[in-house]
Design a protein around this motif. Sequence first.
Motif: not given
Lengths: 359, 359
Positions: B54-78
Amino acid sequence: MTSEDAATQADVLAQPQSRAGRNGRQAATIYDIAKLAGVSPSTVSRALNKPGRINIKTEERIHAAAKQLKYRLNPMARALPTGRTNTLGMLLADITNPVFSTVVRGAQREAAERGFTLIIAESQESGQREVLSAGNVLPSVDGIILVGARMSDEEIKDFAEQKPLVVINRFLPDVETIIPDLDPGIDQALAHLADLGHTSIAFLAGPTNSWMSGARSEALRKHSERRGLTLTEIGPGVPTLDGGRAAFPRVVASGVTAVVAYNDLMAIGLLRAAQEADYLVPGRLSIVGFDDIFGSDFTSPPLTTVRTPLALMGELAVRRILAMVGSRSDGDSPSGASSDLVNLTTELIIRRSSGRAAR
Amino acid sequence: MTSEDAATQADVLAQPQSRAGRNGRQAATIYDIAKLAGVSPSTVSRALNKPGRINIKTEERIHAAAKQLKYRLNPMARALPTGRTNTLGMLLADITNPVFSTVVRGAQREAAERGFTLIIAESQESGQREVLSAGNVLPSVDGIILVGARMSDEEIKDFAEQKPLVVINRFLPDVETIIPDLDPGIDQALAHLADLGHTSIAFLAGPTNSWMSGARSEALRKHSERRGLTLTEIGPGVPTLDGGRAAFPRVVASGVTAVVAYNDLMAIGLLRAAQEADYLVPGRLSIVGFDDIFGSDFTSPPLTTVRTPLALMGELAVRRILAMVGSRSDGDSPSGASSDLVNLTTELIIRRSSGRAAR
DNA sequence: GTTAATTTGTCAAGCGATTGCCAAAATGTG
DNA sequence: CACATTTTGGCAATCGCTTGACAAATTAAC
């Protein structure tokens, strides 16, 4: 192409990309059971989890079908809706250290008995790596056990807010901790040393980021003051054989007649360094270790040491976590989970690395 | 209200969400990120897993949001849609045995390095319990490592058909196995003993259901025949300190001048029994162990032993499993996964429990 | 024999990701 | 400027299981 054909094709496409690859006959699901038993999946789920909720006859039929298909519940799938994984995470500072293996053993057995699975991870004595690992296992466990945590108090608390957590061998307000009572063992050790005529002893400290090293140092100081013994501290050092070895010159230089090491590994390292230098133990130097790890009675002379109930601590940690997990949902057991019927006490094991003081 | 305002407000709304029980601020999901970044969840998933898609800019935005929310992937769900758990299971016959801790260490480190998590389970030397545990962990792992398996060949094969599986210290046709080459170590040991004038030696066998005990016995027989040495077998016995201890009377009765024990634990047990009976080692009896576990150089005299590359074996097991897992989906690496650049060899470590034969 | 209470089982909506398919937007071409 | 390509992002189905709500069937009560 009829719409049924379309559906069929979609169905085919939807199949998990040829999952029967190199190996893998597909595991049976509750849907398969449902089909076989002629009921709905939810009924299967109930039959398997809430005995009595459904008719005894259908329940039996379902169980039979399950057995026939060799059904095995998928914990991941269950974890999603329930949020409970039936898995515990254990973070060790260093797997290599026998102290930790013993704790793992206690924990593993207790966990297995309660139907829980143990995940282990190692931080290799680094606080950073520890935070990382903790974060990684966090989503897949119901609780975390930290053994000899190297991260900061704040970091620990942060994790404790997210999942039930207990810490072994480190004190923290507002966090469940499991710490053996050092006093009896240390008092016995000092009494023993004093009896043998030692008046000046040294503590061979562990890493600075080890809370337990500080605690042992502290307790030693307290009790030696009370007994009028002089205590020198040597260190900090790495809590390994090599760490103990490396400290030998400083021990000699300090002029003490007895050393209490932070742990057995260091004690044994020191012992070996002494032997290599033909420095008699216990003739010229008495050595006392901590923990009574596997092998500490193999040395020659066998190591005098303050035994710590390692396996029991692991076991207890699991019980505590489980109590916390339970009370989170059930609200059942009154929160007096911390009431220990168990006493985590230390005791001196006298062997032959300690003897009459040289003068 | 501009869309920026909307985003900000979403941010606010995304907060606490009251699900907090006794503990547990809720973990952020990709949906939360999606809302915050103003995109759809699938885009978030792509941003996180397929960089460039995906677009590099949105990608960055998403990464920022993920960091802000302290996102942690849920291995079970994956794990559910992908079928891959990024987890490996390791089944030990007995956690208590230092041999196994070493294997665990090697495996754990390698697994961690490859981003995999290790689950450990113990069978306590029982085939039945082993089958049970294996079945239990099966659904939640991508592969299984069996160490010193006690179950039957058929049972192992059965599991091997369901998930990638490798077996350490046991041979089985059509199953990936990791077995060190016993010949060099054993040959060296026998040469060493022969040099010292021993002509009649005994093998202190382990449990009958241990394939490795048989293999060692076999190799010993082969090499001692070639060298014209007499070999007696004593046992079977339990592979622990006590097992070795218990065998002492029979060793004495057999009249041999040297003993090779199934493993170090038994060797050390025997050694201690001998010492307690004032039976000189190596004066009257030479003792050779197997594995070179932690502590085997602590004994007095330090134990002569055939070293096994335990940690390396654990490491290799993980690599093999991972290769199998990989080739299942990627079909990438040509199945020559078994080509070992590593050589799993044994070697004799001469210490002081072996000496000139008494006559 | 009718109505009320209880049992038994089904429906359908999630849990938190992934991914094939498609439409809209952006870019390139003549 | 119209049309063909390529990017980019969203929709919706799916993984296997749980569970609240509800309907059908059975049993109890009057």
